[in-house]
Every structure is written in structure tokens, then in C-alpha cells.
Enzyme design. Structure first.
Site, PDB file in Angstrom:
ATOM      1  N   ALA A  99       0.874  -1.179   0.000  1.00 48.09           N
ATOM      2  CA  ALA A  99       0.000   0.000   0.000  1.00 48.09           C
ATOM      3  C   ALA A  99       0.908   1.225   0.000  1.00 48.09           C
ATOM      4  O   ALA A  99       2.067   1.150   0.419  1.00 48.09           O
ATOM      5  CB  ALA A  99      -0.879  -0.013   1.236  1.00 48.09           C
ATOM      6  N   GLU A 122       5.278  -5.060   6.898  1.00 51.41           N
ATOM      7  CA  GLU A 122       4.585  -3.994   7.641  1.00 51.41           C
ATOM      8  C   GLU A 122       5.169  -3.767   9.036  1.00 51.41           C
ATOM      9  O   GLU A 122       5.128  -2.657   9.565  1.00 51.41           O
ATOM     10  CB  GLU A 122       3.091  -4.317   7.774  1.00 51.41           C
ATOM     11  CG  GLU A 122       2.296  -4.222   6.493  1.00 51.41           C
ATOM     12  CD  GLU A 122       2.288  -5.486   5.654  1.00 51.41           C
ATOM     13  OE1 GLU A 122       3.122  -6.381   5.907  1.00 51.41           O
ATOM     14  OE2 GLU A 122       1.452  -5.575   4.728  1.00 51.41           O
ATOM     15  N   GLU A 130      -0.418  -9.486  -0.476  1.00 52.11           N
ATOM     16  CA  GLU A 130      -1.823  -9.806  -0.161  1.00 52.11           C
ATOM     17  C   GLU A 130      -2.651  -9.935  -1.445  1.00 52.11           C
ATOM     18  O   GLU A 130      -3.504 -10.807  -1.562  1.00 52.11           O
ATOM     19  CB  GLU A 130      -2.392  -8.745   0.783  1.00 52.11           C
ATOM     20  CG  GLU A 130      -1.764  -8.843   2.173  1.00 52.11           C
ATOM     21  CD  GLU A 130      -2.046  -7.636   3.050  1.00 52.11           C
ATOM     22  OE1 GLU A 130      -1.755  -6.506   2.608  1.00 52.11           O
ATOM     23  OE2 GLU A 130      -2.548  -7.816   4.169  1.00 52.11           O
ATOM     24  N   GLY A 156       0.691  -5.091   0.764  1.00 55.58           N
ATOM     25  CA  GLY A 156      -0.536  -5.220  -0.038  1.00 55.58           C
ATOM     26  C   GLY A 156      -0.292  -5.939  -1.357  1.00 55.58           C
ATOM     27  O   GLY A 156      -1.203  -6.578  -1.894  1.00 55.58           O
TER      28      GLY A 156
HETATM   29  N1  COA Z   1       4.550   3.189  -0.691  1.00 56.62           N
HETATM   30  C1  COA Z   1       4.895   4.349  -1.272  1.00 56.62           C
HETATM   31  N2  COA Z   1       6.012   4.497  -2.001  1.00 56.62           N
HETATM   32  C2  COA Z   1       6.782   3.412  -2.189  1.00 56.62           C
HETATM   33  C3  COA Z   1       6.476   2.171  -1.626  1.00 56.62           C
HETATM   34  C4  COA Z   1       5.288   2.066  -0.860  1.00 56.62           C
HETATM   35  N3  COA Z   1       4.889   0.925  -0.314  1.00 56.62           N
HETATM   36  N4  COA Z   1       7.450   1.294  -1.957  1.00 56.62           N
HETATM   37  C5  COA Z   1       8.318   1.960  -2.720  1.00 56.62           C
HETATM   38  N5  COA Z   1       7.920   3.241  -2.860  1.00 56.62           N
HETATM   39  C6  COA Z   1       8.578   4.319  -3.603  1.00 56.62           C
HETATM   40  C7  COA Z   1       9.773   4.872  -2.857  1.00 56.62           C
HETATM   41  O1  COA Z   1       9.355   5.813  -1.884  1.00 56.62           O
HETATM   42  C8  COA Z   1      10.579   5.479  -3.977  1.00 56.62           C
HETATM   43  O2  COA Z   1       9.986   6.699  -4.336  1.00 56.62           O
HETATM   44  P1  COA Z   1      10.910   8.009  -4.547  1.00 56.62           P
HETATM   45  O3  COA Z   1      11.796   7.651  -5.694  1.00 56.62           O
HETATM   46  O4  COA Z   1       9.917   9.109  -4.847  1.00 56.62           O
HETATM   47  O5  COA Z   1      11.642   8.214  -3.259  1.00 56.62           O
HETATM   48  C9  COA Z   1      10.339   4.506  -5.135  1.00 56.62           C
HETATM   49  O6  COA Z   1       9.154   3.795  -4.798  1.00 56.62           O
HETATM   50  C10 COA Z   1      11.450   3.505  -5.298  1.00 56.62           C
HETATM   51  O7  COA Z   1      11.656   2.841  -4.057  1.00 56.62           O
HETATM   52  P2  COA Z   1      13.069   2.799  -3.316  1.00 56.62           P
HETATM   53  O8  COA Z   1      12.821   2.556  -1.857  1.00 56.62           O
HETATM   54  O9  COA Z   1      13.904   3.980  -3.673  1.00 56.62           O
HETATM   55  O10 COA Z   1      13.702   1.504  -4.014  1.00 56.62           O
HETATM   56  P3  COA Z   1      14.731   0.490  -3.369  1.00 56.62           P
HETATM   57  O11 COA Z   1      15.161  -0.392  -4.479  1.00 56.62           O
HETATM   58  O12 COA Z   1      15.774   1.196  -2.608  1.00 56.62           O
HETATM   59  O13 COA Z   1      13.871  -0.379  -2.311  1.00 56.62           O
HETATM   60  C11 COA Z   1      11.974  -1.611  -1.530  1.00 56.62           C
HETATM   61  C12 COA Z   1      12.815  -1.171  -2.751  1.00 56.62           C
HETATM   62  C13 COA Z   1      10.750  -2.341  -2.065  1.00 56.62           C
HETATM   63  C14 COA Z   1      12.788  -2.552  -0.663  1.00 56.62           C
HETATM   64  C15 COA Z   1      11.551  -0.372  -0.711  1.00 56.62           C
HETATM   65  O14 COA Z   1      10.982   0.572  -1.584  1.00 56.62           O
HETATM   66  C16 COA Z   1      10.557  -0.658   0.377  1.00 56.62           C
HETATM   67  O15 COA Z   1      10.909  -1.176   1.432  1.00 56.62           O
HETATM   68  N6  COA Z   1       9.261  -0.302   0.165  1.00 56.62           N
HETATM   69  C17 COA Z   1       8.236  -0.407   1.165  1.00 56.62           C
HETATM   70  C18 COA Z   1       7.780  -1.839   1.285  1.00 56.62           C
HETATM   71  C19 COA Z   1       6.731  -1.954   2.375  1.00 56.62           C
HETATM   72  O16 COA Z   1       6.977  -1.703   3.542  1.00 56.62           O
HETATM   73  N7  COA Z   1       5.526  -2.345   1.989  1.00 56.62           N
HETATM   74  C20 COA Z   1       4.428  -2.507   2.877  1.00 56.62           C
HETATM   75  C21 COA Z   1       3.633  -1.265   2.929  1.00 56.62           C
HETATM   76  S1  COA Z   1       2.258  -1.432   4.038  1.00 56.62           S
END
Ligand code: COA
Length: 260
Positions: A66, A134, A114, A111
Site C-alpha cells: 500500500a 509492515e 496480499e 498489499g
Molecule cells: N509506498 C509508497 N512508495 C513506495 C512504496 C510504498 N509501499 N514502496 C516503494 N515506494 C517508492 C519509494 O518511496 C521510492 O519513491 P521516490 O523515488 O519518490 O523516493 C520509489 O518507490 C522507489 O523505491 P526505493 O525505496 O527507492 O527503491 P529500493 O530499491 O531502494 O527499495 C523496496 C525497494 C521495495 C525494498 C523499498 O521501496 C521498500 O521497502 N518499500 C516499502 C515496502 C513496504 O513496507 N511495503 C508494505 C507497505 S504497508
């Protein structure tokens, strides 16, 4: 239909919904949930769509969860509504009367995981990473994850995954039964298309009965579940497809099903 956060294409019996916010790793924001809700309703009722494939735009993510930006300042009542709404939409997907396939082309987190688990079958690219992270945000899965993950991989493993927030490599997700197949990333959509062709060659009513018997039967005790199966089995005997299937076997030829 025209959407901003997803793409939808219906071709040759296959509806493909692509989560289309690649810059945000296809994070599911409120608008995307709204659009998915509408798209699932449309696919469920459109006879031109016999199989649904869900995938993510770009080569990095199916969906990285999400949209965390929308969690800022979310109060508990809004969080309750958000969770129930996401659960309802994913349940619509899970109970859609046609096969659904997740083509997991990268991160399937929160999500995204999910959503993947609400599909009937998941195929993953070897580059995919799957998990419920999460806990690292101080929250828990709220779109069915605590329930579907424990049912899919067992309580202990599910709790480990949700308590650590670990992101599993595709091969590990395969070993746990979270996905059915792992293929080289470049071959993912070809393999998914092959699966679609195989499903399209089957009878739609029988496919639907498999799904209904499994979905309803796994919610109840074995005796009730086998009764649900008996009803679903007997309903197949009302179809032209059953007559054709049995006849084709006896005539040693491939059945040609009509979906009725
Ligand atoms: N919500 C909003 N934005 C998200 C996102 C999420 N769940 N997951 C990734 N993004 C965005 C990042 O903020 C970033 O945006 P920006 O370039 O404007 O800063 C872009 O997507 C790329 O992500 P980034 O974190 O820079 O890539 P990465 O390769 O370093 O890491 C992940 C990839 C997936 C490991 C990392 O993005 C992450 O941990 N995301 C959240 C996962 C999460 O907790 N999901 C559950 C949510 S309830």
C-alpha cells in the site's frame, strides 16, 4: 474503461490488469484500490474475459505494498475503513467466478503480497521478492495477509515472516507454496500466457466449480466441505461441456468446450 493507475486489456479471452505506478514500485494508493475495485467488477461480469492476469508495470515490482505516504496522519477509524475496503476488494478478486493469475514480476510486498495471495495461481519471475514487511512500519498486514499467509504457509512460518518482515527470494516463496512456479524474468509473461491457453481450453463452468468448491470448502469442516464438493460436482452434470468431455474421451479426441 479508462483508468489512471492501472491498465486493462482484454484480448483472446484473457483480461490483463497492469498496476501502473512504476515510479512508486506500483504501490497501491487509494485511487488504485478504487480502480481495481471497478476493474474486478468489470472482468467478473464480462464474458470476453475468461481468465484474469494481474501484473506490475516495469521490471522491478508487482506491487511494493500500500502507498505508505497515505498512512501519514491516518487515524484509527480511517485505518479500519481502509483495511475493510482493501479486504473487500481482494475478496471480490478471490471469489471472482473465473481463474485469476498473479504474474509476479518483482517485489510483491505488503498489499502486493496480499493481492498475490488473493489470486488463484501465482507465477513468479526469479527476480521476485515476496513478504509482509509492515512490522518495520510498526503495523501489521491489513488486507487479509495475517489470514491468507497463515492458511497458505502454516501459522508458524506466517508468524515468522510477519514478525521479521523478511522479504523472501522467489525460490523460497516457491518452496513454501506461496507461488506455483518460478521462471526467468524474461519468460514470465510467456509462461503465464501458456497457462492462460491451458485454462482457456477447459470448460468455464468446471473451472468455476473447482474454484467455488475450494473457496467455500476450505472455510468449513471436512464433512461440510465434501458436501459443497458434491453439489459443485453434480452441477457440472447440467452442462453441455460435461457431455462433450466424456464423449471426446470415449471417441479418443480432444474435447472442445463451449463454457456452458
Ligand atoms: N509506498 C509508497 N512508495 C513506495 C512504496 C510504498 N509501499 N514502496 C516503494 N515506494 C517508492 C519509494 O518511496 C521510492 O519513491 P521516490 O523515488 O519518490 O523516493 C520509489 O518507490 C522507489 O523505491 P526505493 O525505496 O527507492 O527503491 P529500493 O530499491 O531502494 O527499495 C523496496 C525497494 C521495495 C525494498 C523499498 O521501496 C521498500 O521497502 N518499500 C516499502 C515496502 C513496504 O513496507 N511495503 C508494505 C507497505 S504497508
Amino acid at each position: 474503461m479508462s483508468f489512471e493507475t492501472i491498465l486493462i486489456k482484454i484480448e483472446g479471452g484473457v483480461a490483463t490488469v497492469t498496476l501502473n505506478r512504476p515510479q512508486q514500485l506500483n504501490a497501491l494508493n487509494r485511487q488504485m484500490f478504487r480502480e481495481l475495485d471497478e476493474a474486478f467488477e468489470e472482468v467478473a461480469t464480462d464474458p470476453a474475459a475468461r481468465v484474469l492476469v494481474i501484473t506490475g508495470a516495469g521490471d522491478r515490482a508487482f506491487a511494493a505494498g500500500a502507498d505508505i505516504r497515505e498512512f501519514v496522519d491516518m487515524d484509527p477509524v480511517a485505518a479500519l475503513d481502509f483495511s475493510r475496503n482493501a479486504q473487500r476488494i481482494f475478496r471480490t478478486l478471490e471469489t471472482m467466478p473465473k481463474p485469476t493469475i498473479a504474474a509476479v514480476n518483482g517485489f510483491a510486498l505488503g498489499g502486493g503480497c496480499e493481492l498475490m495471495m488473493a489470486c488463484d495461481i501465482a507465477y513468479a519471475a526469479d527476480t521476485a521478492r515476496v513478504g509482509q514487511p509492515e512490522i518495520t512500519l510498526g503495523i501489521i498486514p491489513g488486507a487479509g495477509g495475517t489470514q491468507r499467509l497463515s492458511r497458505l504457509v502454516g501459522k508458524q512460518k506466517a508468524k515468522e515472516l510477519m514478525m521479521t518482515g523478511d522479504m523472501l527470494p522467489a525460490e523460497e516463496a516457491l518452496r513454501l507454496g506461496l507461488v506455483c512456479k518460478v521462471v526467468p524474468a524474461a519468460d514470465l509473461m510467456t509462461e503465464v500466457q501458456k497457462l492462460c491457453e491451458r485454462l482457456l481450453s477447459k470448460g468455464d463452468v468446471a473451472l468455476r466449480m473447482v474454484k467455488e468448491a475450494v473457496e467455500a470448502g476450505t472455510q468449513v469442516d471436512l464433512a461440510s466441505g465434501t458436501e459443497i464438493e458434491a453439489k459443485a460436482w453434480s452441477l457440472c452434470f447440467t452442462t453441455e461441456d460435461y457431455v462433450e468431455g466424456v464423449k471426446a474421451f470415449l471417441e479418443k479426441r480432444k474435447a472442445s468446450f463451449k463454457g456452458r
